[in-house]
Design an enzyme around this catalytic site. Structure first.
Site, short mmCIF file in Angstrom:
data_model
loop_
_atom_site.label_atom_id
_atom_site.label_comp_id
_atom_site.label_asym_id
_atom_site.label_seq_id
_atom_site.Cartn_x
_atom_site.Cartn_y
_atom_site.Cartn_z
N ASN A 1 0.49 -1.22 0.03
CA ASN A 1 0.20 -0.19 -0.14
C ASN A 1 0.75 1.25 -0.08
OD1 ASN A 1 -2.30 -1.72 0.27
ND2 ASN A 1 -1.74 -1.85 2.67
N HIS B 1 -13.70 -2.28 6.45
CA HIS B 1 -12.71 -3.21 6.99
C HIS B 1 -13.03 -3.92 8.38
CE1 HIS B 1 -8.34 -3.25 8.50
NE2 HIS B 1 -8.12 -3.33 7.18
N GLU C 1 -15.94 3.56 4.45
CA GLU C 1 -14.56 3.92 3.88
C GLU C 1 -14.81 5.04 2.72
OE1 GLU C 1 -12.37 0.26 2.98
OE2 GLU C 1 -13.12 -0.69 4.89
N SER D 1 -11.01 -0.86 0.68
CA SER D 1 -9.70 -1.60 0.60
C SER D 1 -9.67 -2.76 -0.53
CB SER D 1 -9.22 -1.90 1.99
OG SER D 1 -10.03 -2.97 2.40
N ASP E 1 -13.33 6.43 7.21
CA ASP E 1 -12.13 5.95 6.95
C ASP E 1 -11.12 6.09 5.62
OD1 ASP E 1 -9.91 4.07 6.46
OD2 ASP E 1 -10.74 2.42 7.78
N HIS F 1 -7.24 4.44 2.60
CA HIS F 1 -6.38 4.35 0.93
C HIS F 1 -6.73 5.47 0.16
CE1 HIS F 1 -5.65 -0.01 1.38
NE2 HIS F 1 -6.89 0.04 2.23
N LYS G 1 0.24 3.67 4.77
CA LYS G 1 -0.11 3.47 3.45
C LYS G 1 0.72 4.24 2.37
CE LYS G 1 -3.49 0.15 4.62
NZ LYS G 1 -4.74 -0.04 5.33
C1 LIG Z 1 -5.18 -0.85 6.53
C2 LIG Z 1 -6.54 -0.38 7.06
C3 LIG Z 1 -6.73 -0.13 8.24
C4 LIG Z 1 -5.79 -0.54 9.43
O1 LIG Z 1 -4.61 0.38 9.47
P1 LIG Z 1 -3.22 -0.20 10.02
O2 LIG Z 1 -2.62 1.09 10.34
O3 LIG Z 1 -2.54 -1.00 9.02
O4 LIG Z 1 -3.80 -0.85 11.26
C5 LIG Z 1 -8.04 0.44 8.66
N1 LIG Z 1 -8.92 0.69 7.57
C6 LIG Z 1 -8.74 0.37 6.63
C7 LIG Z 1 -9.84 0.73 5.44
C8 LIG Z 1 -7.55 -0.23 5.99
O5 LIG Z 1 -7.31 -0.34 4.74
#
Ligand SMILES: *Cc1c(COP(=O)(O)O)cnc(C)c1O
Length: 405
Positions: free
Chosen positions: A49, A152, A193, A197, A222, A225, A253
């Site tokens: 990512n 997620h 989100e 993801s 969220d 990404h 990411k």
């Molecule tokens: C990767 C991800 C997370 C978690 O983040 P980390 O910092 O890796 O724990 C939360 N929400 C989504 C949508 C993700 O892709």
């Protein structure tokens, strides 16, 4: 020692293996910015990512090292004890500014942020209108949660921990959400989100903001990404539309570092400092991480060219997969799924691609729905034209055309 525990675990592992769902850890090396397997073979990274390549950027690495040198390897206390430094607050201020919000708060990881902030906001004592808080009205401050079906795992955990009742709406189906919101009384929290993801598609944030307003619901987005990749200067999709109450994002990411943040109003952040267990009872992020984030904040707004190349290459990959009759779902981002079907077929396809020099990971249930095991290909702005061509050639050589649906 309970010999029964290992036996039980082993029988579950065997069942997972039989279903082609067993996962194994593999070590990888980064040399001169490129990915190598344990045998030293260089591969094109189509699975991390690190969308802007910042984890290997000289400025990001140098500032991480410099801040560790200057401030120490760890921040050996929680934030409310002695874990907060001037650099912590400065990075939070810069993050708030980047997200065009009043305030921001760092979290150890995105998983932790979602798992702990959602319950903290779903259960705010005294939240119901004009109710004097007493034993009898306990629960009056609880918010019903409305969660997108493709959210997620960390969001799902947060909703479960809240125990205020979660209604799952069909993925990106705002009519369904509208209907569920209309049937529910009291305080409401919508969680989505901005970029999903596993499918690489987007939520319609302006429409969600309107819907939330109409139903008097709070909106939690969220941006794991989208942060660094989408929206004006990579500030995310919430920065583009405004009106989002709680913006969450990750720094591991596109930022190439580690950690996560929540951004929003001053009241939101001050409340979490006082009432969010996953913020209060954990050790602060170390200086090296703060340094990396600080450097990423210097770089990300100026990377429009990289973002444009990323978008263009993502479209080229989708076009190539579509020509081979692979379903790329509704991807419109740097995350490009190619739906295969069974676990075994997805694993075999990932292996063929790896043999052809491209690392992608087969995503299987329970991460995605039964029968939709897939390759999840991610693109990176530091993939040059020759690398992109090799990626497209490997896809053409490894993925046989599917019969027309
Ligand atoms: C990767 C991800 C997370 C978690 O983040 P980390 O910092 O890796 O724990 C939360 N929400 C989504 C949508 C993700 O892709």
């Amino acid at each position: 020692m309970d010999a029964g525990l290992d036996a039980l675990l082993q029988s579950r592992l065997t069942a997972l293996s039989d279903a082609n769902r067993l996962r194994r850890l593999r070590p990888w090396h980064w040399q001169q910015g490129s990915l190598h397997d344990a045998d030293g073979r260089a591969l094109i990274d189509a699975s991390s990512n690190d969308y802007l390549g910042l984890s290997q950027h000289p400025l990001v690495k140098a500032r991480a090292a410099k801040w560790a040198e200057r401030h120490g390897a760890g921040a050996p206390a929680s934030r409310l004890v002695t874990g907060t430094r001037d650099i912590t607050l400065a990075v939070e201020e810069r993050l708030a500014d980047f997200k065009r919000c009043e305030a921001a708060l760092l979290f150890s990881t995105g998983f932790q942020a979602n798992a702990t902030v959602i319950p903290a906001l779903a259960k705010v004592p005294g939240g119901a209108p004009k109710v004097v808080q007493s034993k009898q009205s306990a629960g009056a401050g609880e918010a019903a949660i409305f969660s997108d079906a493709l959210n997620h795992a960390s969001i799902v955990h947060g909703c479960r921990l809240a125990r205020t009742g979660t209604q799952v709406f069909r993925h990106n189906d705002l009519d369904h959400l509208d209907q569920l919101l209309g049937q529910t009384q009291g305080r409401k929290l919508i969680v989505t989100e901005s970029v999903f993801s596993m499918d690489g598609d987007r939520a319609d944030l302006p429409a969600l903001v309107q819907l939330a307003e109409r139903h008097g619901a709070a909106l939690y987005v969220d941006e794991a990404h989208a942060t660094g990749v989408l929206g004006p200067q990579g500030r995310g999709l919430a920065a583009e539309c405004g009106g989002v109450d709680v913006v969450m994002g990750t720094l591991g990411k596109a930022f190439g570092a580690f950690g996560a943040y929540i951004a929003g109003s001053r009241a939101l952040i001050d409340y979490l400092v006082n009432r969010c267990p996953g913020f209060i009872y954990t050790t602060a992020l170390p200086p090296a991480v703060l340094g990396a984030v600080d450097a990423a904040l210097d770089l990300v707004p100026g990377m429009d060219e990289e973002r444009a190349r990323l978008a263009q290459n993502s479209q080229r990959l989708r076009d190539a997969l579509t020509r081979l009759n692979y379903d790329t779902l509704r991807s419109s981002t740097q995350i490009v799924p190619a739906v295969i079907g069974s676990e075994a077929d997805a694993l075999a396809a990932a292996q063929r691609l790896e043999d052809a020099g491209v690392l992608t990971v087969a995503i299987r249930p329970p991460t995605v729905a039964e029968g939709t095991s897939r390759l999840r290909l991610t693109l990176h702005s530091n993939l040059d034209e020759a690398g992109m061509q090799r990626l497209l050639d490997a896809v053409a050589a490894s993925l046989p055309p599917r019969p027309k649906a």
